[in-house]
Design a protein around this motif. Structure first.
Motif, mmCIF file in Angstrom:
data_model
loop_
_atom_site.group_PDB
_atom_site.id
_atom_site.type_symbol
_atom_site.label_atom_id
_atom_site.label_comp_id
_atom_site.label_asym_id
_atom_site.label_seq_id
_atom_site.Cartn_x
_atom_site.Cartn_y
_atom_site.Cartn_z
ATOM 1 N N ASN A 289 34.547 29.872 40.185
ATOM 2 C CA ASN A 289 35.279 28.719 39.645
ATOM 3 C C ASN A 289 35.625 28.918 38.171
ATOM 4 O OD1 ASN A 289 35.168 27.441 42.091
ATOM 5 N ND2 ASN A 289 33.394 26.193 41.589
ATOM 6 N N THR A 290 34.791 29.682 37.437
ATOM 7 C CA THR A 290 35.079 29.925 36.033
ATOM 8 C C THR A 290 36.328 30.771 35.854
ATOM 9 O OG1 THR A 290 32.713 29.778 35.535
ATOM 10 C CG2 THR A 290 34.121 30.829 33.887
ATOM 11 N N THR A 291 36.525 31.718 36.761
ATOM 12 C CA THR A 291 37.641 32.655 36.618
ATOM 13 C C THR A 291 38.835 32.320 37.503
ATOM 14 O OG1 THR A 291 36.665 34.080 38.323
ATOM 15 C CG2 THR A 291 36.049 34.512 36.039
ATOM 16 N N ARG A 292 38.799 31.235 38.249
ATOM 17 C CA ARG A 292 39.853 30.985 39.245
ATOM 18 C C ARG A 292 41.209 30.794 38.584
ATOM 19 N NH1 ARG A 292 38.635 24.721 41.152
ATOM 20 N NH2 ARG A 292 38.208 23.894 39.098
ATOM 21 N N TRP A 293 41.275 29.968 37.515
ATOM 22 C CA TRP A 293 42.557 29.707 36.892
ATOM 23 C C TRP A 293 43.042 30.918 36.108
ATOM 24 C CZ3 TRP A 293 45.314 26.114 38.787
ATOM 25 C CH2 TRP A 293 44.739 24.949 39.301
ATOM 26 N N ALA A 294 42.110 31.660 35.509
ATOM 27 C CA ALA A 294 42.513 32.873 34.797
ATOM 28 C C ALA A 294 43.096 33.893 35.767
ATOM 29 C CB ALA A 294 41.320 33.470 34.052
ATOM 30 N N LEU A 295 42.508 34.013 36.962
ATOM 31 C CA LEU A 295 43.048 34.933 37.962
ATOM 32 C C LEU A 295 44.399 34.452 38.469
ATOM 33 C CD1 LEU A 295 42.750 37.402 39.748
ATOM 34 C CD2 LEU A 295 41.459 36.011 41.381
ATOM 35 N N ALA A 296 44.544 33.140 38.668
ATOM 36 C CA ALA A 296 45.832 32.613 39.126
ATOM 37 C C ALA A 296 46.925 32.883 38.097
ATOM 38 C CB ALA A 296 45.714 31.116 39.401
ATOM 39 N N GLN A 297 46.626 32.715 36.819
ATOM 40 C CA GLN A 297 47.610 33.005 35.782
ATOM 41 C C GLN A 297 47.925 34.493 35.719
ATOM 42 O OE1 GLN A 297 46.053 31.384 32.152
ATOM 43 N NE2 GLN A 297 46.208 29.256 32.847
ATOM 44 N N ALA A 298 46.906 35.332 35.933
ATOM 45 C CA ALA A 298 47.149 36.776 35.925
ATOM 46 C C ALA A 298 48.053 37.186 37.087
ATOM 47 C CB ALA A 298 45.819 37.530 35.995
ATOM 48 N N LEU A 299 47.870 36.567 38.260
ATOM 49 C CA LEU A 299 48.724 36.890 39.400
ATOM 50 C C LEU A 299 50.143 36.396 39.176
ATOM 51 C CD1 LEU A 299 46.312 36.121 42.391
ATOM 52 C CD2 LEU A 299 46.901 38.336 41.419
ATOM 53 N N HIS A 300 50.302 35.248 38.509
ATOM 54 C CA HIS A 300 51.643 34.766 38.190
ATOM 55 C C HIS A 300 52.362 35.715 37.239
ATOM 56 C CE1 HIS A 300 51.931 30.952 40.297
ATOM 57 N NE2 HIS A 300 50.706 30.621 39.888
ATOM 58 N N SER A 301 51.608 36.447 36.409
ATOM 59 C CA SER A 301 52.234 37.363 35.468
ATOM 60 C C SER A 301 52.901 38.549 36.150
ATOM 61 C CB SER A 301 51.193 37.866 34.466
ATOM 62 O OG SER A 301 50.214 38.670 35.110
ATOM 63 N N THR A 302 52.602 38.796 37.439
ATOM 64 C CA THR A 302 53.250 39.887 38.162
ATOM 65 C C THR A 302 54.699 39.590 38.493
ATOM 66 O OG1 THR A 302 52.472 39.002 40.298
ATOM 67 C CG2 THR A 302 51.049 40.586 39.155
ATOM 68 N N GLY A 303 55.125 38.320 38.366
ATOM 69 C CA GLY A 303 56.495 37.943 38.681
ATOM 70 C C GLY A 303 56.748 37.643 40.136
ATOM 71 N N LEU A 304 55.706 37.673 40.972
ATOM 72 C CA LEU A 304 55.847 37.392 42.400
ATOM 73 C C LEU A 304 55.452 35.952 42.689
ATOM 74 C CD1 LEU A 304 54.275 40.637 43.919
ATOM 75 C CD2 LEU A 304 56.692 40.140 43.550
ATOM 76 N N PRO A 305 56.048 35.328 43.722
ATOM 77 C CA PRO A 305 55.606 33.987 44.121
ATOM 78 C C PRO A 305 54.151 34.021 44.580
ATOM 79 C CG PRO A 305 57.728 34.532 45.114
ATOM 80 C CD PRO A 305 57.211 35.793 44.510
ATOM 81 N N VAL A 306 53.359 33.057 44.117
ATOM 82 C CA VAL A 306 51.933 33.010 44.416
ATOM 83 C C VAL A 306 51.624 31.732 45.179
ATOM 84 C CG1 VAL A 306 49.596 33.009 43.461
ATOM 85 C CG2 VAL A 306 51.390 34.359 42.357
ATOM 86 N N GLU A 307 51.011 31.879 46.344
ATOM 87 C CA GLU A 307 50.548 30.744 47.148
ATOM 88 C C GLU A 307 49.052 30.573 46.910
ATOM 89 O OE1 GLU A 307 49.971 29.449 51.859
ATOM 90 O OE2 GLU A 307 50.403 31.521 51.281
ATOM 91 N N LEU A 308 48.624 29.373 46.549
ATOM 92 C CA LEU A 308 47.223 29.086 46.278
ATOM 93 C C LEU A 308 46.636 28.259 47.412
ATOM 94 C CD1 LEU A 308 47.477 28.227 42.469
ATOM 95 C CD2 LEU A 308 46.902 30.416 43.520
ATOM 96 N N ALA A 309 45.464 28.643 47.884
ATOM 97 C CA ALA A 309 44.810 27.958 49.004
ATOM 98 C C ALA A 309 43.345 27.763 48.666
ATOM 99 C CB ALA A 309 44.970 28.755 50.299
ATOM 100 N N SER A 310 42.620 27.044 49.505
ATOM 101 C CA SER A 310 41.204 26.747 49.287
ATOM 102 C C SER A 310 40.341 27.522 50.282
ATOM 103 C CB SER A 310 40.938 25.242 49.438
ATOM 104 O OG SER A 310 41.085 24.853 50.787
ATOM 105 N N GLY A 311 39.047 27.605 49.955
ATOM 106 C CA GLY A 311 38.120 28.285 50.836
ATOM 107 C C GLY A 311 37.892 27.549 52.142
ATOM 108 N N GLY A 312 38.039 26.220 52.127
ATOM 109 C CA GLY A 312 37.895 25.472 53.375
ATOM 110 C C GLY A 312 38.949 25.859 54.390
ATOM 111 N N LEU A 313 40.183 26.056 53.950
ATOM 112 C CA LEU A 313 41.245 26.481 54.862
ATOM 113 C C LEU A 313 40.997 27.893 55.375
ATOM 114 C CD1 LEU A 313 43.981 25.997 56.189
ATOM 115 C CD2 LEU A 313 45.068 26.772 54.083
ATOM 116 N N THR A 314 40.444 28.758 54.517
ATOM 117 C CA THR A 314 40.144 30.125 54.945
ATOM 118 C C THR A 314 39.113 30.136 56.062
ATOM 119 O OG1 THR A 314 40.624 30.950 52.723
ATOM 120 C CG2 THR A 314 39.321 32.364 54.159
ATOM 121 N N LYS A 315 38.048 29.371 55.902
ATOM 122 C CA LYS A 315 37.012 29.337 56.937
ATOM 123 C C LYS A 315 37.529 28.679 58.208
ATOM 124 C CE LYS A 315 32.288 27.899 57.902
ATOM 125 N NZ LYS A 315 31.059 27.256 57.397
ATOM 126 N N TYR A 316 38.356 27.663 58.060
ATOM 127 C CA TYR A 316 38.939 27.009 59.228
ATOM 128 C C TYR A 316 39.777 28.005 60.032
ATOM 129 C CZ TYR A 316 42.126 24.076 61.929
ATOM 130 O OH TYR A 316 42.872 23.526 62.938
#
Length: 466
Positions: A289-316
């Motif tokens: 949780n400490t690094t989640r937003w920093a990682l999301a911003q780093a992925l946005h820096s690649t210039g590609l569309p980024v889809e964000l999801a939660s762990g509950g959906l992954t387990k489902y």
């Protein structure tokens, strides 16, 4: 011939080998191909090996780049991050092309920084006085400890590396494994949050990880668990995560509506342990949780569309499709989709090893230097971290070994194959496969059948009072 089910036919049609990355003559990315097709191209001389691990081939005579959209899915974790390359098929089906598991070394970085701090304090206190520099240091906005920043840097490095090997058009990332704010205050997002399709998945997965998938009272394992309230709801207890634990059916019925102080009045040690553990957050979840937003911003820096999801959906998605639980397969289950194909593949483990150290001595437990290291990293054309293949013709260690090498001045090397540690291999028998790049590469074979995975995995049953 016996009747072959649709599931068996699908498993036969999907090989377990990962797809081979393909580049055209100009180095542009093409669609990954089957390993058999790659062998045929190499055998006919129409392609050359561009990189050994992961295997990338470059075509000699093709210049056009007609590709299909490929999505990279990322499941970040505190110790390991799963990644999966998938290809979308309309309307809502995806096919897995390759699976990766990136093993971080955040703990090693933290321990190395602690050892360096102790050595500097000893040097300042015992040898000569050095004024502390803590007052002169200013941390920039968004600063993270090196052990956490390492997770972001290595994940982003491999995202950019895979962009050079495959035609990635977008990224799916699990933003947060557990929605901590919603679990602490369930009413924060309205009643739809607890009454939807993913009702309770975030809480269940969090409790399973926090309490080690065992009953907090009798410590029973491999048994169905229920969500238990420390302070019963009949006595004013809430659904906050700090008031929830896991208990087997027997202990849950025995406790009934009693407060935990009365139920464990004759077991003060167990009572103290449960109360402390209930208030203490999950360390791995806090790191993610400490690094989640920093990682999301780093992925946005690649210039590609980024889809964000939660762990509950992954387990489902994973439980709905009966997929075994691994870091790489968790990444394949991130995001919105209906059908998952081709997940029965081997996983390439990417183990962060670093590129060596500047320190020229080893330290004792008290921080004093005890020996000296080599000043030159290159020995007979090899250096520690290179991927080599050794063919020993005779002797006690005769055979063929391939893995990461550790060099010595004497020329007698050690090779780590991922399963065993081979010592005393002469450099004369070693052949360089790939230069060291700070990672160790090992193949993980998926052998768990979906039915066995369901039998082995710990499941959790909702308590009637929740």
């Amino acid at each position: 011939m016996a009747h072959v089910t649709a599931e068996r036919r699908e498993q036969r049609s999907n090989p377990i080998q990962s797809q081979v990355f393909v580049l055209n003559r100009e180095g542009q990315t093409l669609m990954p191909c089957h390993p058999a097709r790659a062998r045929q191209l190499l055998k006919e001389g129409r392609a050359v090996v561009h990189r050994a691990v992961p295997l990338v081939i470059r075509l000699k005579n093709r210049t056009e780049a007609i590709v299909q959209p490929v999505r990279l899915k990322v499941d970040p974790g505190s110790k390991a991050t799963g990644m999966a390359l998938v290809r979308h098929q309309p309307p809502a089906s995806i096919t897995v092309l390759s699976l990766f598991e990136l093993q971080h070394r955040g703990r090693q970085i933290s321990e190395s920084l602690t050892a360096r701090r102790h050595m500097r304090r000893r040097r300042r206190g015992n040898l000569r006085y050095r004024a502390p520099r803590i007052l002169n240091r200013v941390r920039s906005a968004g600063w993270l400890p090196p052990s956490l920043q390492h997770r972001i840097d290595t994940t982003l490095a491999w995202v950019k590396r895979l962009q050079r090997f495959a035609p990635i058009k977008d990224i799916s990332c699990e933003l947060v494994r557990f929605d901590m704010q919603a679990m602490q205050n369930p009413e924060i997002s309205g009643t739809e949050y607890q009454q939807g399709t993913l009702a309770g998945y975030e809480v269940r997965e969090y409790l399973l990880e926090k309490f080690g998938r065992q009953c907090v009272y009798c410590e029973a394992k491999d048994t169905p668990l229920q969500i238990e309230h420390l302070q019963p709801k009949a006595l004013g207890g809430s659904n906050r995560i700090s008031n929830l634990v896991l208990a087997c059916q027997c202990c849950n019925q025995k406790k009934a509506a009693q407060p935990i102080e009365i139920f464990l009045a004759h077991q003060p040690e167990t009572l103290r342990r449960i109360q402390d553990q209930a208030k203490r957050p999950l360390k791995d979840a806090a790191a993610v949780n400490t690094t989640r937003w920093a990682l999301a911003q780093a992925l946005h820096s690649t210039g590609l569309p980024v889809e964000l999801a939660s762990g509950g959906l992954t387990k489902y998605n994973r439980q709905r499709l009966n997929v075994p639980k691994t870091h790489a397969l968790d990444a394949a289950c991130v995001g919105e989709f209906s059908v998952l194909k081709g997940w029965q593949r081997n996983t390439l483990e990417l183990r962060c090893t670093g590129r060596g150290r500047y320190q020229r001595t080893r330290l004792s437990k008290n921080g004093f230097p005890r020996c000296h290291l080599m000043r030159h990293k290159l020995v007979n054309g090899f250096q520690t971290g290179d991927l080599v293949k050794a063919n020993v013709p005779s002797g006690k260690k005769s055979g063929t070994y391939q893995g990461r090498v550790a060099v010595r001045v004497s020329g007698s090397f050690n090779i780590w194959t991922g399963k065993e540690f081979i010592q005393g291999i002469s450099y004369r028998y070693c052949k360089l496969v790939q230069r060291g790049d700070g990672y160790g590469y090992f193949m993980q074979t998926l052998i768990t059948h979906p039915k066995e995975a369901r039998a082995r995995s710990m499941h959790i049953v909702l308590s009637p009072t929740l």
